[in-house]
Design a protein around this motif. Sequence first.
Motif, PDB file in Angstrom:
ATOM      1  N   GLY A  30       3.742  14.411   7.085  1.00 25.81           N
ATOM      2  CA  GLY A  30       2.935  13.677   8.046  1.00 25.81           C
ATOM      3  C   GLY A  30       2.377  12.427   7.386  1.00 25.81           C
ATOM      4  O   GLY A  30       2.840  11.988   6.338  1.00 25.81           O
ATOM      5  N   ALA A  31       1.347  11.855   8.021  1.00 18.90           N
ATOM      6  CA  ALA A  31       0.752  10.653   7.473  1.00 18.90           C
ATOM      7  C   ALA A  31      -0.018  10.996   6.194  1.00 18.90           C
ATOM      8  O   ALA A  31      -0.620  12.052   6.092  1.00 18.90           O
ATOM      9  CB  ALA A  31      -0.195  10.039   8.496  1.00 18.90           C
ATOM     10  N   LEU A  32       0.042  10.073   5.235  1.00 16.85           N
ATOM     11  CA  LEU A  32      -0.730  10.254   4.004  1.00 16.85           C
ATOM     12  C   LEU A  32      -2.221  10.105   4.312  1.00 16.85           C
ATOM     13  O   LEU A  32      -2.600   9.278   5.129  1.00 16.85           O
ATOM     14  CB  LEU A  32      -0.350   9.186   2.983  1.00 16.85           C
ATOM     15  N   LEU A  55       0.833  -1.204   0.000  1.00 14.12           N
ATOM     16  CA  LEU A  55       0.000   0.000   0.000  1.00 14.12           C
ATOM     17  C   LEU A  55       0.861   1.244   0.000  1.00 14.12           C
ATOM     18  O   LEU A  55       0.581   2.221  -0.705  1.00 14.12           O
ATOM     19  CB  LEU A  55      -0.888  -0.017   1.235  1.00 14.12           C
ATOM     20  N   LYS A  56       1.948   1.190   0.771  1.00 12.39           N
ATOM     21  CA  LYS A  56       2.832   2.354   0.854  1.00 12.39           C
ATOM     22  C   LYS A  56       3.515   2.598  -0.493  1.00 12.39           C
ATOM     23  O   LYS A  56       3.591   3.732  -0.965  1.00 12.39           O
ATOM     24  CB  LYS A  56       3.878   2.121   1.946  1.00 12.39           C
ATOM     25  N   VAL A  57       4.003   1.501  -1.109  1.00 12.22           N
ATOM     26  CA  VAL A  57       4.697   1.653  -2.393  1.00 12.22           C
ATOM     27  C   VAL A  57       3.745   2.191  -3.444  1.00 12.22           C
ATOM     28  O   VAL A  57       4.102   3.045  -4.262  1.00 12.22           O
ATOM     29  CB  VAL A  57       5.299   0.298  -2.829  1.00 12.22           C
ATOM     30  N   VAL A  58       2.485   1.711  -3.425  1.00 14.95           N
ATOM     31  CA  VAL A  58       1.538   2.128  -4.464  1.00 14.95           C
ATOM     32  C   VAL A  58       1.118   3.579  -4.283  1.00 14.95           C
ATOM     33  O   VAL A  58       1.016   4.332  -5.250  1.00 14.95           O
ATOM     34  CB  VAL A  58       0.307   1.185  -4.444  1.00 14.95           C
ATOM     35  N   THR A  59       0.884   3.981  -3.028  1.00 15.35           N
ATOM     36  CA  THR A  59       0.250   5.282  -2.826  1.00 15.35           C
ATOM     37  C   THR A  59       1.219   6.433  -2.620  1.00 15.35           C
ATOM     38  O   THR A  59       0.805   7.582  -2.737  1.00 15.35           O
ATOM     39  CB  THR A  59      -0.691   5.237  -1.610  1.00 15.35           C
TER      40      THR A  59
END
Lengths: 95, 301
Positions: free
Chosen positions: B44-46, B29-33
Amino acid sequence: MELAIGIILGCCALGAGMAMIAGIGPGIGEGNAVASACEAIGRQPESKGSVTTTMLMGCAIAETTGLYALVIAILLIFVAPNLLVDILVETIKAL
Amino acid sequence: MNTKSLRFKITDAFYIAMMIIPIVFGIVLKVVTTPPSEGISITGALVYFSIPMPLQDFLITESQVNSAIAFIVILFFCLYITHGLSEKAELKRQHIAEFIVEKVAALVEENMGDYFKGFTPFIIAILALSGVSSLLTLFGLYPPTSDINIVGGWAVLVFILITYYKMKCGPLHYLKAFGDPVPFLAPLNIISEVATPLSMAFRHYGNVLSGSVISVLLGAALGGLSSMVLGWLPGFLADIPLFRIGIPAVLSVYFDIFSGCLQAFIFAMLTMLYVAGGFPLEEYMNRKAKKEKTRKCVTNK
């Protein structure tokens, strides 16, 4: 306009730097705490576990003021410029 | 005796897989978004998406998703570690589980006294949640504990607990405690009451966040240094930041592992101390004894 934005950015950075002067206090305090803990362990090696636990607790609490300063510095660097520039732009538009 | 049945093994494998899948999901999820960015950026947080609400939009952010990942990992770790419990303790993992529970129970009893024996599960939950959330940085995920909203929620929960135990002797006794040495100092007492959850939240969040900020700054500095010093190397060698290899790992041991575990311990410790310190045990026991006496008198009549 550019001058105003420049002043805002510069003052935010200066304020963040000045806020971190508060880092001196926790540094001295934690140094004292660890020095006393070392002394205590040297005097009574068998009480090492409880002394270490208490010292870590004390260090964490002494760190709080430094962390307040850190939070303010982070807010000044990452949050305040955007906010203040937005306010400036809106005020200029309203005039 | 030693052979495990097939069903047991399959359940074990399922639990282990469920511990790993959420982390992989988080990384994907992190890599995609993550939006592509040049150079260093400290954000900060996405925000994944927001649900419109009457007062304010309800945001689903990276930190909420990652704390959900932490819940799932802890849940299946607990299921795995307590799978196949028996009186004889045949499996190694049972010893680990017993070790954890005994240690925390001893800690709670040492710091809070006999009355608060039932607090052990709560303290273990705080320790596990905070520790696992901070250790998620090891997988490259955004640690939920470096978001003040998450830690502030825990601090508010602890504040409610503290207030509940202070209220145990009735609201009048609670209010009397504010004018403790002299009534004149009541405003200061109120401020220190409010400062408790605030300082707990700031302490935890500030430590974790400062660690990640310093790591990012050091990474950028090393990258710049290596491109300055080793920039003359031919071809693609110049593009590789060689100085970044190894040095940040030493820092990561302190900031990610040591600091994360220490902050979890300190949060749990402060919870115990505040809850036990705010509770007027003697007064409560006196009241309880008095109440039972009157009840006995009434029933005798």
